[in-house]
Design an enzyme around this catalytic site. Structure first.
Site, PDB file in Angstrom:
ATOM      1  N   LYS A  37       0.851  -1.189   0.000  1.00  0.00           N
ATOM      2  CA  LYS A  37       0.000   0.000   0.000  1.00  0.00           C
ATOM      3  C   LYS A  37       0.887   1.239   0.000  1.00  0.00           C
ATOM      4  O   LYS A  37       1.809   1.363   0.821  1.00  0.00           O
ATOM      5  CB  LYS A  37      -0.830  -0.007   1.281  1.00  0.00           C
TER       6      LYS A  37
HETATM    7  C1  E4P Z   1      -8.233   0.830   3.946  1.00  0.00           C
HETATM    8  O1  E4P Z   1      -7.520   0.582   3.007  1.00  0.00           O
HETATM    9  C2  E4P Z   1      -8.175   2.132   4.640  1.00  0.00           C
HETATM   10  O2  E4P Z   1      -6.923   2.340   5.216  1.00  0.00           O
HETATM   11  C3  E4P Z   1      -9.276   2.207   5.674  1.00  0.00           C
HETATM   12  O3  E4P Z   1     -10.466   1.760   5.065  1.00  0.00           O
HETATM   13  C4  E4P Z   1      -9.436   3.594   6.262  1.00  0.00           C
HETATM   14  O4  E4P Z   1     -10.588   3.615   7.039  1.00  0.00           O
HETATM   15  P1  E4P Z   1     -10.915   4.795   8.086  1.00  0.00           P
HETATM   16  O5  E4P Z   1     -11.193   6.038   7.308  1.00  0.00           O
HETATM   17  O6  E4P Z   1     -12.114   4.311   8.827  1.00  0.00           O
HETATM   18  O7  E4P Z   1      -9.700   4.949   8.960  1.00  0.00           O
END
Ligand code: E4P
Length: 215
Positions: free
Chosen positions: A83
């Protein structure tokens, strides 16, 4: 639509994976912190539970560091996806890692043009953050729809992950607009099973079944 779980909670992952409902996992540093475990140990265990892609995120800000991290993360298991943040350096790292055959997920996407650039750089996945946009009175799902339209218009293979999902409605809207994947936190997953009418229907059928048995 594929369902990823947005968690590093191995109990929850194991439970839903055993039901055949988990196509992949996404994590970020906050999710790892919540799990109370070390990143490497948690990711290696998750990768044994789930065959699908498991996104792993570092915090390097420069291409060289991101690539180094990416190579390290992908040595942990064959299904690791790296990521990377939606920055210039992040997209340079996308390009470098994809040349090495390492899959990438460009995260923290908040606009259609960011998604377009990530796709052009060769990202395997882009993650528009639906809930965080809703939080500031923007329309997160509208962003997903726009990205999908752009990718369909030009035949980009990059898959869209609806991220920062806060409710079953986000999941339903993602599926309706043809989004490839929704990454769902465990509390939202739990809610997706439920409907008051289902519970009431089961109760009523049980009562009637028992009443019929007394005839
Ligand atoms: C996933 O890839 C993201 O990091 C995650 O969904 C972020 O979610 P949040 O906005 O609830 O922290």
């Amino acid at each position: 639509m594929k369902i990823f779980l947005d968690t590093a909670d191995v109990e929850k992952i194991g439970k839903y994976a055993a039901m055949g409902l988990v196509d992949g996992i996404t994590t970020n540093p906050t999710i790892i912190l919540k799990s109370g475990r070390r990143q490497e140990e948690a990711i290696k265990e998750i990768c044994k539970l789930v065959d699908g892609p498991v996104s792993v995120e570092g915090v390097e800000e420069k291409e060289a560091g991101m690539v180094k991290d990416g190579v390290k993360f992908s040595s942990w298991a064959k299904n690791v996806v790296v990521k990377l943040p939606m920055t210039e350096e992040g997209l340079k790292a996308v390009r470098a890692l994809s040349k090495k055959g390492i899959r990438t997920n460009v995260t923290l996407v908040f606009s259609p043009t960011q998604a377009l650039l990530a796709a052009k750089a060769g990202a395997t996945y882009v993650s528009p953050f639906v809930g965080r946009l809703d939080d500031v009175a923007d329309d997160g799902m509208e962003l997903v729809r726009k990205i999908r339209e752009i990718f369909v218009n030009y035949g980009y293979k990059t898959q869209i992950i609806a991220a920062s999902v806060r409710s079953p409605l986000h999941v339903a809207q993602s599926a309706l607009c043809g989004c490839d994947i929704a990454t769902v936190p465990p509390d939202v997953m739990e809610k997706m099973f439920c409907h008051g009418f289902t519970d009431a229907g089961i109760r009523k059928f049980k009562e009637d079944y028992e009443a019929a048995g007394k005839r």
